[in-house]
Design a protein around this motif. Sequence first.
Motif, PDB file in Angstrom:
ATOM      1  N   ASN A 139       0.865  -1.176   0.000  1.00  0.00           N
ATOM      2  CA  ASN A 139       0.000   0.000   0.000  1.00  0.00           C
ATOM      3  C   ASN A 139       0.901   1.225   0.000  1.00  0.00           C
ATOM      4  O   ASN A 139       1.505   1.558   1.017  1.00  0.00           O
ATOM      5  CB  ASN A 139      -0.908  -0.049   1.227  1.00  0.00           C
ATOM      6  N   ALA A 140       1.003   1.891  -1.140  1.00  0.00           N
ATOM      7  CA  ALA A 140       1.916   3.025  -1.268  1.00  0.00           C
ATOM      8  C   ALA A 140       1.387   4.291  -0.619  1.00  0.00           C
ATOM      9  O   ALA A 140       2.114   5.270  -0.470  1.00  0.00           O
ATOM     10  CB  ALA A 140       2.205   3.295  -2.741  1.00  0.00           C
ATOM     11  N   VAL A 141       0.116   4.295  -0.202  1.00  0.00           N
ATOM     12  CA  VAL A 141      -0.490   5.501   0.352  1.00  0.00           C
ATOM     13  C   VAL A 141      -0.322   5.571   1.862  1.00  0.00           C
ATOM     14  O   VAL A 141       0.239   6.519   2.401  1.00  0.00           O
ATOM     15  CB  VAL A 141      -1.979   5.600  -0.031  1.00  0.00           C
ATOM     16  N   SER A 142      -0.838   4.556   2.564  1.00  0.00           N
ATOM     17  CA  SER A 142      -0.807   4.605   4.035  1.00  0.00           C
ATOM     18  C   SER A 142       0.000   3.481   4.670  1.00  0.00           C
ATOM     19  O   SER A 142       0.069   3.395   5.899  1.00  0.00           O
ATOM     20  CB  SER A 142      -2.239   4.564   4.588  1.00  0.00           C
ATOM     21  N   LYS A 143       0.567   2.615   3.846  1.00  0.00           N
ATOM     22  CA  LYS A 143       1.455   1.521   4.263  1.00  0.00           C
ATOM     23  C   LYS A 143       0.731   0.303   4.832  1.00  0.00           C
ATOM     24  O   LYS A 143       1.283  -0.789   4.826  1.00  0.00           O
ATOM     25  CB  LYS A 143       2.501   2.011   5.283  1.00  0.00           C
ATOM     26  N   ALA A 144      -0.486   0.441   5.358  1.00  0.00           N
ATOM     27  CA  ALA A 144      -1.205  -0.723   5.873  1.00  0.00           C
ATOM     28  C   ALA A 144      -1.463  -1.679   4.706  1.00  0.00           C
ATOM     29  O   ALA A 144      -2.167  -1.328   3.761  1.00  0.00           O
ATOM     30  CB  ALA A 144      -2.522  -0.294   6.509  1.00  0.00           C
ATOM     31  N   PRO A 145      -0.917  -2.890   4.755  1.00  0.00           N
ATOM     32  CA  PRO A 145      -0.944  -3.743   3.571  1.00  0.00           C
ATOM     33  C   PRO A 145      -2.250  -4.505   3.382  1.00  0.00           C
ATOM     34  O   PRO A 145      -3.022  -4.719   4.318  1.00  0.00           O
ATOM     35  CB  PRO A 145       0.198  -4.725   3.834  1.00  0.00           C
ATOM     36  N   GLY A 146      -2.466  -4.922   2.147  1.00  0.00           N
ATOM     37  CA  GLY A 146      -3.438  -5.950   1.859  1.00  0.00           C
ATOM     38  C   GLY A 146      -2.685  -7.262   1.834  1.00  0.00           C
ATOM     39  O   GLY A 146      -1.533  -7.347   2.265  1.00  0.00           O
ATOM     40  N   GLY A 157     -10.821  -0.624   0.647  1.00  0.00           N
ATOM     41  CA  GLY A 157     -11.971  -0.076  -0.054  1.00  0.00           C
ATOM     42  C   GLY A 157     -11.762   1.343  -0.538  1.00  0.00           C
ATOM     43  O   GLY A 157     -12.440   1.792  -1.465  1.00  0.00           O
ATOM     44  N   VAL A 158     -10.824   2.073   0.074  1.00  0.00           N
ATOM     45  CA  VAL A 158     -10.532   3.451  -0.343  1.00  0.00           C
ATOM     46  C   VAL A 158      -9.914   3.399  -1.742  1.00  0.00           C
ATOM     47  O   VAL A 158      -8.877   2.761  -1.942  1.00  0.00           O
ATOM     48  CB  VAL A 158      -9.565   4.133   0.638  1.00  0.00           C
ATOM     49  N   PRO A 159     -10.526   4.044  -2.746  1.00  0.00           N
ATOM     50  CA  PRO A 159     -10.074   3.885  -4.123  1.00  0.00           C
ATOM     51  C   PRO A 159      -8.590   4.164  -4.354  1.00  0.00           C
ATOM     52  O   PRO A 159      -7.924   3.396  -5.051  1.00  0.00           O
ATOM     53  CB  PRO A 159     -10.958   4.875  -4.893  1.00  0.00           C
ATOM     54  N   SER A 160      -8.070   5.247  -3.802  1.00  0.00           N
ATOM     55  CA  SER A 160      -6.664   5.577  -4.055  1.00  0.00           C
ATOM     56  C   SER A 160      -5.730   4.500  -3.509  1.00  0.00           C
ATOM     57  O   SER A 160      -4.690   4.192  -4.111  1.00  0.00           O
ATOM     58  CB  SER A 160      -6.312   6.935  -3.436  1.00  0.00           C
ATOM     59  N   ILE A 161      -6.101   3.907  -2.383  1.00  0.00           N
ATOM     60  CA  ILE A 161      -5.280   2.840  -1.795  1.00  0.00           C
ATOM     61  C   ILE A 161      -5.453   1.550  -2.586  1.00  0.00           C
ATOM     62  O   ILE A 161      -4.479   0.856  -2.909  1.00  0.00           O
ATOM     63  CB  ILE A 161      -5.643   2.633  -0.314  1.00  0.00           C
ATOM     64  N   MET A 162      -6.701   1.222  -2.916  1.00  0.00           N
ATOM     65  CA  MET A 162      -6.959   0.020  -3.694  1.00  0.00           C
ATOM     66  C   MET A 162      -6.180   0.017  -4.998  1.00  0.00           C
ATOM     67  O   MET A 162      -5.614  -1.005  -5.406  1.00  0.00           O
ATOM     68  CB  MET A 162      -8.468  -0.091  -3.973  1.00  0.00           C
ATOM     69  N   GLN A 163      -6.104   1.171  -5.640  1.00  0.00           N
ATOM     70  CA  GLN A 163      -5.424   1.243  -6.932  1.00  0.00           C
ATOM     71  C   GLN A 163      -3.931   0.952  -6.804  1.00  0.00           C
ATOM     72  O   GLN A 163      -3.351   0.285  -7.668  1.00  0.00           O
ATOM     73  CB  GLN A 163      -5.672   2.614  -7.554  1.00  0.00           C
ATOM     74  N   THR A 164      -3.301   1.416  -5.729  1.00  0.00           N
ATOM     75  CA  THR A 164      -1.876   1.109  -5.551  1.00  0.00           C
ATOM     76  C   THR A 164      -1.679  -0.369  -5.238  1.00  0.00           C
ATOM     77  O   THR A 164      -0.679  -0.967  -5.638  1.00  0.00           O
ATOM     78  CB  THR A 164      -1.235   1.959  -4.430  1.00  0.00           C
ATOM     79  N   MET A 165      -2.624  -0.962  -4.528  1.00  0.00           N
ATOM     80  CA  MET A 165      -2.534  -2.393  -4.232  1.00  0.00           C
ATOM     81  C   MET A 165      -2.671  -3.215  -5.508  1.00  0.00           C
ATOM     82  O   MET A 165      -1.976  -4.216  -5.703  1.00  0.00           O
ATOM     83  CB  MET A 165      -3.610  -2.786  -3.222  1.00  0.00           C
ATOM     84  N   LEU A 166      -3.571  -2.792  -6.385  1.00  0.00           N
ATOM     85  CA  LEU A 166      -3.755  -3.493  -7.648  1.00  0.00           C
ATOM     86  C   LEU A 166      -2.488  -3.423  -8.487  1.00  0.00           C
ATOM     87  O   LEU A 166      -2.079  -4.416  -9.113  1.00  0.00           O
ATOM     88  CB  LEU A 166      -4.940  -2.869  -8.388  1.00  0.00           C
TER      89      LEU A 166
END
Length: 258
Positions: A139-146, A157-166
Motif C-alpha cells: 500500500n503506497a499511500v498509508s502503508k497498511a498492507p493488503g 476499499g478506499v479507491p486511491s489505496i486500492m489502486q496502488t494495491m492493484l
Amino acid sequence: MSDPAQARPSDAVTAAILVIGDEILSGRTKDKNIGYIADYLTNLGIDLEEVRIVPDVEAEIVAALNALRTRYTYVFTTGGIGPTHDDITADSVAKAFGVPIGEDPRAIELLLQRIKPEDLNEARRRMARIPEGASLVQNAVSKAPGFMLGNVIVMAGVPSIMQTMLDDVAPRLRSGAKMIIESIEAAGIPEGAYAAPLGEIAAQNASVSIGSYPSFREGTFHNQIVVRGKDAAAVATAKAAVLEIVERLQAERRVTKP
C-alpha cells in the motif's frame, strides 16, 4: 440458466470481485472500485465475470469467498481491512481457508514507517493481522498492507489505496488473451429496427459477444453496438455483418425521409 464456466475457453483467466461493507449496501458510500478493477483486468487479459456485494457479516463473507474462489481464477475483495471493530475481512478470509491469523511482523514493520511506535495502538495493530501463509500486497499511500492468499487478493476499499494495491499485485497474476472491442455507431436507428438481425448475427458468431447500448445525448437518442471477443478474425467477421445491417437500415431511413 446456463453456466458461463461451461462456455469459456479452458485457458481463460477469470475473476470475481467481492465488495464488502454495510456502507455500500446502505448507499451511504458509492462504490468507485468496480469499474476501475474491471478496466484494469480487461487490460491484463483477465475476464471479470461476477461481482457480489456482502455486508460486514463473517458468515456472509466466508460463504461468498468459498463460492467464488473455487469458480474463478482470482477473487478480488475490497473493504474491511481497516482498524475498526467492523473490519473483519482478514479474519473471514482466514476462516474461509481454515488457517490461523495473527500479527505479521512484516506488516508491523510497514506500519511503523508511518506511525510512531508509541502511537501504534491496539486498533492500528489490527491492520497488521494477516492470515498464515499469505503474501503481502503493498500500500503506497498509508502503508497498511493488503494480502494475497491462494487466489484471493484482499484490498482496501478506499479507491486511491486500492489502486496502488492493484498495481503491486498485478505482476503476480496470470494473464490471458486480451479482449478485442469494436464499436459501431447506429446513429438514428432505433434498437427495435435491428434487434432481430443483430440476434441472428450473434447466433452465427458464438465466440463473440454483441451488445446494444442506447444513450440520450444532446437531446437525441444514440445507439451503439459493441462487438467483443478474443479471436480477431471472429470479431472482424461479426463487426462486418453488423456494419452491413446498420448501413442498410441507415440507407433505408434516408430514402423514406420526406
